[in-house]
Design a protein around this motif. Sequence first.
Motif, short mmCIF file in Angstrom:
data_model
loop_
_atom_site.label_atom_id
_atom_site.label_comp_id
_atom_site.label_asym_id
_atom_site.label_seq_id
_atom_site.Cartn_x
_atom_site.Cartn_y
_atom_site.Cartn_z
N GLY A 1 -5.45 -37.07 -44.78
CA GLY A 1 -4.19 -37.56 -44.25
C GLY A 1 -3.68 -36.79 -43.06
N LEU A 2 -4.57 -36.40 -42.17
CA LEU A 2 -4.17 -35.70 -40.95
C LEU A 2 -4.11 -36.67 -39.78
N PRO A 3 -3.08 -36.59 -38.96
CA PRO A 3 -3.09 -37.36 -37.71
C PRO A 3 -4.22 -36.86 -36.82
N LEU A 4 -4.82 -37.80 -36.09
CA LEU A 4 -5.98 -37.47 -35.26
C LEU A 4 -5.65 -37.58 -33.79
N ALA A 5 -6.21 -36.66 -33.01
CA ALA A 5 -6.26 -36.79 -31.56
C ALA A 5 -7.72 -36.56 -31.19
N VAL A 6 -8.46 -37.64 -30.92
CA VAL A 6 -9.91 -37.56 -30.81
C VAL A 6 -10.42 -38.42 -29.66
N THR A 7 -11.63 -38.11 -29.24
CA THR A 7 -12.33 -38.95 -28.28
C THR A 7 -13.12 -40.03 -29.03
N LYS A 8 -13.51 -41.06 -28.33
CA LYS A 8 -14.24 -42.16 -28.96
C LYS A 8 -15.60 -41.71 -29.50
N GLY A 9 -16.16 -40.64 -28.92
CA GLY A 9 -17.44 -40.15 -29.40
C GLY A 9 -17.36 -39.29 -30.64
N VAL B 1 -14.28 -35.80 -38.88
CA VAL B 1 -13.20 -36.77 -38.67
C VAL B 1 -12.90 -37.51 -39.98
N ALA B 2 -13.97 -37.91 -40.68
CA ALA B 2 -13.77 -38.62 -41.94
C ALA B 2 -13.00 -37.76 -42.94
N GLU B 3 -13.31 -36.48 -43.00
CA GLU B 3 -12.58 -35.62 -43.94
C GLU B 3 -11.13 -35.46 -43.52
N PRO C 1 -17.08 -45.91 -34.82
CA PRO C 1 -15.81 -46.64 -34.78
C PRO C 1 -15.23 -46.95 -36.14
N GLU C 2 -16.10 -47.17 -37.14
CA GLU C 2 -15.58 -47.52 -38.46
C GLU C 2 -14.93 -46.34 -39.17
N VAL C 3 -15.09 -45.14 -38.64
CA VAL C 3 -14.52 -43.95 -39.28
C VAL C 3 -13.09 -43.68 -38.82
N ILE C 4 -12.78 -44.00 -37.57
CA ILE C 4 -11.50 -43.64 -36.97
C ILE C 4 -10.49 -44.76 -37.17
N VAL D 1 -4.72 -40.92 -32.14
CA VAL D 1 -4.72 -41.00 -30.69
C VAL D 1 -6.19 -40.96 -30.28
N ILE D 2 -6.66 -42.01 -29.59
CA ILE D 2 -8.08 -42.13 -29.27
C ILE D 2 -8.22 -42.29 -27.76
N VAL D 3 -9.08 -41.46 -27.13
CA VAL D 3 -9.29 -41.53 -25.68
C VAL D 3 -10.78 -41.56 -25.41
N ASP D 4 -11.15 -41.88 -24.18
CA ASP D 4 -12.56 -41.89 -23.79
C ASP D 4 -13.14 -40.48 -23.85
N SER D 5 -14.43 -40.39 -24.15
CA SER D 5 -15.08 -39.10 -24.21
C SER D 5 -14.98 -38.39 -22.86
N GLY D 6 -14.62 -37.11 -22.91
CA GLY D 6 -14.50 -36.31 -21.70
C GLY D 6 -13.18 -36.43 -20.97
N ASP D 7 -12.31 -37.35 -21.39
CA ASP D 7 -11.04 -37.58 -20.68
C ASP D 7 -9.97 -36.62 -21.21
N PHE D 8 -9.98 -35.40 -20.70
CA PHE D 8 -9.03 -34.41 -21.19
C PHE D 8 -7.61 -34.69 -20.71
N VAL D 9 -7.46 -35.45 -19.63
CA VAL D 9 -6.12 -35.77 -19.14
C VAL D 9 -5.40 -36.67 -20.14
#
Length: 349
Positions: A273-281, A266-268, A285-288, A294-302
């Motif tokens: 300069g890539l947009p992210l779509a990631v889970t909180k895990g 994620v840091a790389e 937190p200091e990296v994202i 776009v940040i969602v809860d872990s496991g929340d694929f919906v």
Amino acid sequence: MTVTFFIPGDFPPTTGAIVFDTQLAEQLRSLGQDVTMAPVAGAHPGPDAAARASARELWRAHRGRRPDDLPVIDGFCLYAFDGLEEHLQRAGAVGMVHHLMSLEPQLSEAERDCFAAIERRVLPRLARIVVPSETTRSDVLAALAVPPKAVDVVTPGIAQAARSIGSGGRICRLLAIGSLIPRKGHDTVLRALAGLPDLDWMLTICGDGGIDPAHAAALQSLVEETGLADRVVFAGACAPDQLEALWRNADIFVSGSRFEGYGMAVAEAVRRGLPLAVTKGAAAPEVIPNEGSVIVDSGDFVQLSKGLRRLVFSLPLRQALAEAAWQAGRAFPTWAEQGTRFAKLLTAS
């Protein structure tokens, strides 16, 4: 100062922990230090008999040959040193704890208890514990009877890298990086993308499938079951040139990881300069960056699917998030900076 890094010998060289160890070792050498790498054989992080035997053999050889050398033990092979706590304490050993294995979400209760027991026996006997994030430091201090001054944060350095330019085509190219193991959450990403059959996208997953072949096969089956076979590429453990091309041409970085001590991939992505779509895990937190993700809860694929729909559909949104990520990535430290910080910590040990 002379230093020996004990590292898990069965981990591929592209594994985040090994990259961390080898980069710090290279920086120490550049500062004039004498550094040796000692791969511990056997299975890690859950040590088998071969791993325990290798740890003891390497330790005896190391102390017999270099009694004044400072041992630095990677956290993923540290469990093989269970039973050597007194020796580690006398030698002033340093532990590189990427994250506590007892916090791995996919483990059984018995497995977590076993890891936790080893952590309680071994980690408090170390002269210093080095962790990659404030989140991991908090985890260590909450779980173990160690003084706060003994736990230091050295985040991974992020190499200078060219900004990702994107695919420039009709198809939005998504990139995921991580070994094909349950913790990396590739299944969450695949289920999220299964909800976007009407959009033009392709996903490349770069990660070793040999660590957990059963899970790798399950991911392949999931691709078939969800009708994604012509949209998902399992690229394996990518060579540097191959990975560089994937970074350069990606439009979105995606991760469904359930747990990371830091989140180097994620840091790389942020650095590039890539947009992210990631889970909180997916990272500490200091990296994202909130503004580039776009940040969602872990496991929340919906919810991940909803976020990806917005990103894949809207080029202006991707461009805005990409710029925010690029600016946030300028603040990440280099390996040279972190090597110097690590050297100072070792000198103080």
